[in-house]
Write a protein that holds these residues in place. Structure first.
Motif, PDB file in Angstrom:
ATOM      1  N   ASN A 369      22.712  13.104  12.305  1.00 21.71           N
ATOM      2  CA  ASN A 369      22.530  12.063  11.501  1.00 21.71           C
ATOM      3  C   ASN A 369      24.040  11.855  11.069  1.00 21.71           C
ATOM      4  OD1 ASN A 369      21.841   9.497  10.597  1.00 21.71           O
ATOM      5  ND2 ASN A 369      21.249  10.167   8.817  1.00 21.71           N
ATOM      6  N   TRP A 371      27.899  10.215  10.374  1.00 15.72           N
ATOM      7  CA  TRP A 371      28.382   8.849  10.153  1.00 15.72           C
ATOM      8  C   TRP A 371      29.224   8.479  11.409  1.00 15.72           C
ATOM      9  CZ3 TRP A 371      33.778   7.683   9.783  1.00 15.72           C
ATOM     10  CH2 TRP A 371      34.077   6.510   9.568  1.00 15.72           C
ATOM     11  N   TYR A 377      25.538   0.152   8.559  1.00 15.95           N
ATOM     12  CA  TYR A 377      24.552   0.954   7.617  1.00 15.95           C
ATOM     13  C   TYR A 377      24.078  -0.254   6.300  1.00 15.95           C
ATOM     14  CZ  TYR A 377      26.007   5.036  10.005  1.00 15.95           C
ATOM     15  OH  TYR A 377      26.310   5.963  10.927  1.00 15.95           O
ATOM     16  N   ASP A 381      20.401   3.827   3.744  1.00 14.53           N
ATOM     17  CA  ASP A 381      20.548   4.699   4.879  1.00 14.53           C
ATOM     18  C   ASP A 381      21.442   5.822   4.319  1.00 14.53           C
ATOM     19  OD1 ASP A 381      19.356   3.031   6.332  1.00 14.53           O
ATOM     20  OD2 ASP A 381      21.497   1.983   7.110  1.00 14.53           O
ATOM     21  N   VAL A 383      23.822   9.424   5.807  1.00 18.24           N
ATOM     22  CA  VAL A 383      24.529  10.036   6.743  1.00 18.24           C
ATOM     23  C   VAL A 383      25.208  11.309   6.402  1.00 18.24           C
ATOM     24  CG1 VAL A 383      25.092   7.804   7.788  1.00 18.24           C
ATOM     25  CG2 VAL A 383      26.705   8.868   6.124  1.00 18.24           C
ATOM     26  N   GLN A 397      30.325  -1.307   7.329  1.00 12.82           N
ATOM     27  CA  GLN A 397      30.364  -0.898   8.748  1.00 12.82           C
ATOM     28  C   GLN A 397      31.970  -0.413   8.833  1.00 12.82           C
ATOM     29  OE1 GLN A 397      30.659  -3.892  11.531  1.00 12.82           O
ATOM     30  NE2 GLN A 397      30.138  -2.649  13.274  1.00 12.82           N
ATOM     31  N   TRP A 410      29.520   4.222  -0.547  1.00 14.57           N
ATOM     32  CA  TRP A 410      29.030   5.399  -0.204  1.00 14.57           C
ATOM     33  C   TRP A 410      28.849   6.318  -1.553  1.00 14.57           C
ATOM     34  CZ3 TRP A 410      26.315   5.879   3.926  1.00 14.57           C
ATOM     35  CH2 TRP A 410      26.801   5.432   5.080  1.00 14.57           C
TER      36      TRP A 410
END
Length: 411
Positions: A369, A371, A377, A381, A383, A397, A410
């Protein structure tokens, strides 16, 4: 736009209908205002969390709107729009915005920044301004000065070595009626002792360029270069230049310590590193390096849980961190100095860390998984990237995990 107006109804525009921020929409006539000129200026928007793609709209209140009242959509007229603007490396968006030439008086400049993606998050800002009443500045004719020259900036009897280290050189600008408009000061140090005149002039010129469209300039006209400039190393050959010759200036030198300057010097009985201490340590904050004739010293805690403090013999603040819980705490204290009718203050902040932190095991990255810069995303979600697992807070994105900062997409 109808959806926006439904989400942010009339009266809530300045706080985007967020009840926790409703004070920014309060009915009030004494908001701090920025002096502006009609015409084009650069708007710099500090983006702690940049969002692209997005678009921008800039509005100004219509003539006759009472800007002390809560703002309504019908109070506004659109003056500028931009599509997706690239954010700079300094995380700032920069755009030129034009205030109509026929405007004057108090107004509100309203900014709408809108994400152009599936989430559609919007940001709204009210800027209280006063537009100068004499209209836009007409561009000067080529080759002709556009200000009138007045008296010399530095009087003939003053030499570069006249002010001594510790003294202040000051320049006061007066209006056409002889009323003080603005005062500028510079303390003489070893570093600026041979260049103080240019530095003092740059304070004056920068202030009037930023706030009054360059209606005051210290220097003189340079015919070949077709603009005003300050002539370095010509102490007595620079002048105050003002629009229509309506301003004047006065140079003076003040004795040391006349003007207060608050300086907060932290001393920690056990070493302070990176503005943090461990639970149980004593922290001592002292005003000993402050400049000026000080009559009173006041300390106030302005953030964090209440903590036990004491005042030392030399007005230092002693903070007893063992009166807190043994958890991570952020504390801020304001030092206020008063003397000879003047007042200055500054803030010092630091973190108290618990004496023992036992981290639990973090989530293990899930295999397969990783990135992908091309993938889209959405919130929730997860990653893997650079050995860590990351969770998206909203639609994204192409934004690399680990580069979006504390408040970024993030985490």
């Amino acid at each position: 736009m109808e959806a926006v107006k439904a989400a942010i109804p009339d009266g809530s525009l300045c706080y985007a209908n967020d009840p926790q921020k409703r004070g920014m929409g309060a009915e009030h006539s004494q908001w701090t205002r920025t002096q502006m000129q009609p015409g084009t200026f650069e708007l710099v928007f500090n983006a702690t969390a940049p969002h692209n793609p997005s678009f921008w709209q800039f509005y100004i209140t219509k003539v006759g709107v009472d800007v002390s009242k809560p703002l309504k959509w019908d109070d506004l007229t659109l003056i500028q729009e931009y599509g997706n603007i690239a954010v700079g490396s300094d995380k700032k968006y920069r755009m030129n915005v034009t205030i109509p030439a026929d405007r004057s008086g108090d107004a509100i400049l309203y900014t709408r920044w809108q994400r152009d993606d599936a989430v559609g998050e919007g940001f709204y800002n009210c800027s209280d301004i006063t537009i100068a009443g004499d209209g836009p500045i007409d561009p000067p004719e080529p080759g002709l000065p556009y200000l009138e020259q007045g008296a010399a900036f530095i009087p003939d009897h003053i030499e570069l070595s006249t002010p001594k280290v510790g003294e202040s050189v000051n320049y006061t600008v007066f209006s056409k009626d002889g009323v003080e408009h603005t005062r500028f000061s510079l303390i003489i140090t070893q570093d600026n002792a041979t260049d103080w005149d240019r530095l003092l002039a740059s304070q004056v010129n920068g202030y009037y360029e930023t706030n009054y469209g360059g209606h005051v300039f210290i220097g003189r006209w340079h015919a070949e270069m077709n603009h005003y400039m300050y002539f370095r190393d010509e102490l007595h050959n620079n002048f105050i230049n003002t629009k229509d010759g309506e301003g004047s200036g006065l140079f003076s030198i003040s004795a040391p310590n006349q003007y207060l300057e608050a300086v907060i010097t932290p001393t920690v009985l056990q070493v302070i590193k990176n503005a943090s201490v461990s639970y149980g340590e004593l922290v001592v904050l002292t005003p000993k390096d402050s400049i000026g004739d000080i009559d009173s010293v006041t300390w106030n805690q302005i953030s964090g849980l209440p903590v036990e403090t004491a005042i030392g013999a030399n007005n230092e603040l002693i903070i007893k961190t063992d009166s807190l819980d043994n958890t991570e705490q952020q504390l801020s204290f304001e030092l206020t100095l008063s003397g000879q009718g003047e007042q200055d203050s500054t803030v010092y902040s630091f973190t108290v860390l618990p004496t023992e932190i036992i981290p639990g095991p973090g989530p293990s990255p899930e295999p397969g998984n990783d990135w992908d810069a091309k993938a889209v995303y959405t919130a929730g979600d997860k990653v893997n990237h650079n050995g860590k697992q990351w969770s998206a807070q909203w639609w994204t994105q192409g934004e690399e995990p680990g580069t979006t900062g504390e408040w970024g997409v993030w985490r």
